[in-house]
Design a protein around this motif. Sequence first.
Motif, PDB file in Angstrom:
ATOM      1  N   ILE A 397       0.792  -1.278  -0.067  1.00 48.10           N
ATOM      2  CA  ILE A 397       0.047   0.099   0.080  1.00 48.10           C
ATOM      3  C   ILE A 397       0.913   1.250   0.102  1.00 48.10           C
ATOM      4  O   ILE A 397       0.795   2.249  -0.766  1.00 48.10           O
ATOM      5  CB  ILE A 397      -0.793  -0.063   1.042  1.00 48.10           C
ATOM      6  N   VAL A 398       2.023   1.228   0.889  1.00 49.78           N
ATOM      7  CA  VAL A 398       2.984   2.483   0.714  1.00 49.78           C
ATOM      8  C   VAL A 398       3.383   2.505  -0.533  1.00 49.78           C
ATOM      9  O   VAL A 398       3.593   3.797  -1.167  1.00 49.78           O
ATOM     10  CB  VAL A 398       3.898   2.353   1.939  1.00 49.78           C
ATOM     11  N   LEU A 399       4.010   1.406  -1.260  1.00 46.48           N
ATOM     12  CA  LEU A 399       4.504   1.702  -2.501  1.00 46.48           C
ATOM     13  C   LEU A 399       3.403   2.143  -3.657  1.00 46.48           C
ATOM     14  O   LEU A 399       3.992   2.877  -4.304  1.00 46.48           O
ATOM     15  CB  LEU A 399       5.018   0.208  -3.033  1.00 46.48           C
ATOM     16  N   GLN A 400       2.173   1.794  -3.214  1.00 46.01           N
ATOM     17  CA  GLN A 400       1.298   2.131  -4.564  1.00 46.01           C
ATOM     18  C   GLN A 400       0.913   3.550  -4.193  1.00 46.01           C
ATOM     19  O   GLN A 400       0.603   4.384  -5.140  1.00 46.01           O
ATOM     20  CB  GLN A 400       0.153   1.466  -4.276  1.00 46.01           C
ATOM     21  N   ALA A 401       1.029   4.069  -2.928  1.00 47.74           N
ATOM     22  CA  ALA A 401       0.715   5.459  -2.734  1.00 47.74           C
ATOM     23  C   ALA A 401       1.982   6.380  -3.422  1.00 47.74           C
ATOM     24  O   ALA A 401       1.470   7.404  -3.886  1.00 47.74           O
ATOM     25  CB  ALA A 401       0.595   5.810  -1.161  1.00 47.74           C
ATOM     26  N   TYR A 402       3.123   5.949  -3.259  1.00 49.31           N
ATOM     27  CA  TYR A 402       4.172   6.676  -3.452  1.00 49.31           C
ATOM     28  C   TYR A 402       4.091   6.580  -5.222  1.00 49.31           C
ATOM     29  O   TYR A 402       4.269   7.692  -5.947  1.00 49.31           O
ATOM     30  CB  TYR A 402       5.448   6.148  -3.270  1.00 49.31           C
ATOM     31  N   PHE A 403       3.636   5.683  -5.638  1.00 52.14           N
ATOM     32  CA  PHE A 403       3.675   5.329  -7.319  1.00 52.14           C
ATOM     33  C   PHE A 403       2.591   6.302  -7.884  1.00 52.14           C
ATOM     34  O   PHE A 403       2.826   6.971  -8.853  1.00 52.14           O
ATOM     35  CB  PHE A 403       3.603   3.894  -7.710  1.00 52.14           C
TER      36      PHE A 403
END
Length: 840
Positions: A397-403
């Motif tokens: 979820i953190v990676l998706q938010a940054y992407f």
Amino acid sequence: MADQEESAPAAVGETEEPQAEPQDQAEGKAEAEQTDTEEPAKPAEAPAAEDGAETKAEAADDTAQEQPAETAAADTAAAETAEVEQTAAETAAEQTGESTAEPADTTAEETAAEEPPAPEEEVKQPPKVEPTPTPEPGQVPNVPTPSRENISMATVPTAEIHHVDPHAVSPVPLATSADATATVKFVLMPSGHVTTLACALSQTMLQLKDHFSVELRMPAELILITLNGKKIPDSTTLGELGVGPNATIQLEISSADPVNTPIKSIRPKPEYVMPDILTVRVPQDDGKLQDVVVEIERPTRRKPYLGGYRHKLSGVEYHHASAQTMGRTTSVSDVQKFCRDTQTVFQKNRVQQTTNHTSTQMTKVGCYVSNMQDKLMLPGRYQSAEEYHKIRLEAVIVLQAYFRRWQAKNIVQRLREDKARRLEWERLEEIRKKREKEQRIRKEFERRMNPKTKEDFDLLYAALEKWRQEELAFIDENYSGAERKARLCALLDQETQLISAIDRHKIDASKENKEKSIQHFLDQAAGPKKWRAFDGKITEMDTPYTQRARELRDIYNSINMKYLTQDERLDVLLTLKHTVKEHNCKLTQEIIELIDREADLLMRGVKDSNMEGLRKRISTLFLQYIKTPTFNAEAARLLKVPQDPMSLRKNIYFCPSCGSYKPSMDFPMSSNTRLVGKCRKCQKLDNDARQRQDFSIYRTMLRQLRRSEEAYGDGSRIAFLLQEADLQYLVENVWNSQSILSAWDDLYDLVLVRWDKTEEWSPWNCILLTKEEASAHKVLDDLEEQYGPVFIHKAQHKHTLARNYFARLPGMAQYMREKLAASKQKGPSVMGHRMAQTTA
């Protein structure tokens, strides 16, 4: 005979050192350095010859074809060449005693032969002595002995670009040991061709003349040899001119009679072709000479490279000889043969085991291992699968938010860039429109100030009528009674003055246009015939008629030139008189009489201003002379009045306004024309006096419409039937002189395009838009998806109005009936797509 090649062929793939010098110079070095080499080697082999046997030899591919053809017969020259080569080989072998060549694969400096050596080896022969050519007339014949001094010298290369005959034979000098040579460049005047020869310093100019008399095929007495423009006596030698050994001098050769016997360029002689049979004289052991007949066998294959030797000092290469006879070819048997080795399968099993050595060490008796660097590992908390997947989900979820944040920033950045580009494009478009409008206004102002064409005067009359209507409305609104009548009289006087000023401009423009039309007529008559070839190139051709027309045009321009001197004017008049005297008629007699009168006045010293009328009469009569097809055949195809009176009976109509009979091209035909009315001249006069309409803007719109329809290439015809008045009704009454999308009312920015681009243009299949809107409309594929139903209904209503008006026109009605009949045969269509018909 041994085969000898200049260098290793590049096609066989062996690596050879590049030869930096030509063959002749390299062989000369090899002979000069053989006596100084201290390294022992094998003695040079002399060419082998069998007693009383006929030997077949392969002709050298390059050296035999590059030898120039001598003046002697081919067989005699070849026999002398072989004899001199044999003698030179024996002399070189006796002087050196042994060859300085050694195998090429002994050191790293030499070239190694990749292929195995042949059974027998051959050492390259010493430099060949060229046979002495037949002496030219006036020269002393001399047969030199085979030595280095008697080797024929080649043409000295220079940095200049000139033509040199490679087969030219230089004059034979007196061959003595004290003779030295110099390079002489002979420049053939006046062509400027340069030929270079190596000549002896003792040669005289007479010997050189005799030589060039044969080369140039002209008597020696007519040849002049000069140096710096001064003639050189025949007895003078090159040495007496101050030429030193190995120096260069340039002499000029010219003809004493250049008119009857000019100097011609030296043609290169044909290449020498070696004969099929040679006679070689070979010395025997007892000192006698034996003649051996050698048959030349033309090679049918490329000689293979078998390696060789290279001289360490001179770098000359000596190649191994190959067999001269063709190898025996074995026929391929039809019986299939198999080998057992190809039918047997060999299998081997091998075990592969990698070694991996490991060891452990701990404290024991006799061995102490320190534990200072050891780490104490404690077990952590047990993590279940649910906890593990939860942690992974949070990380995802953190990676998706940054992407998604990065992706959103990119989208916003692109939108900002698109907005900036859009704003910049709108700014540039605004500047472009403003600049175009300023240019249009400036051009229109220039047209009003300096009218030249009919469209310019129509613009003036339209502006005058607009001003008169405005003044008339102002007077009717503000004045009444006697004061109104006075204002109307003043308005009429002002209108009369403005019309007079326009007429003065019209007179000046007619004079200028008349001169331009006359010059255009002369240029068309004098122009060459042109046609386009299949490759798109334009071909031009002059005929005797066009040349005659060009001559008459030049004379006409000459007699109309001003500020000529008295002699120049008399010269022009004399040329004109000789031209018109070719035909005897009343017109030419009158021109000749006027020419004599002006010549007499010129001799009396009359001023040019007093002869303007006379010169104008001469110019007018000569123009009439040019337009007569009897004197100028090209004028027949450019005159409006046909030469055949019977052709005037066809397509001739009567104008009720001016009472004249004119051809059909002088009557304007519009789409609603039923009868032939007034001619163009009468309609223009009526428009200038009453309506004063300006159709220039509609003429421009019609020209753009026809150009766009031609680009489609689908055979559209209705756009070419409409005239300016029809287009004016369509724009003003149907489309209200504004864009249907943006309501833009500047006619200079509006264009008429197709509503459905799959159908041809017509008044009921068009739409009035601005240029930018028209560009966007042309790329639409489905109009129902792009435009709303209200807009489509509005456009269709305009189409219905246009159909009802133009369908009543005779030409349009007939075309619509043909179109309707064709559409019924093809079936109905929706937006250009045909619908399939089904029958119950």
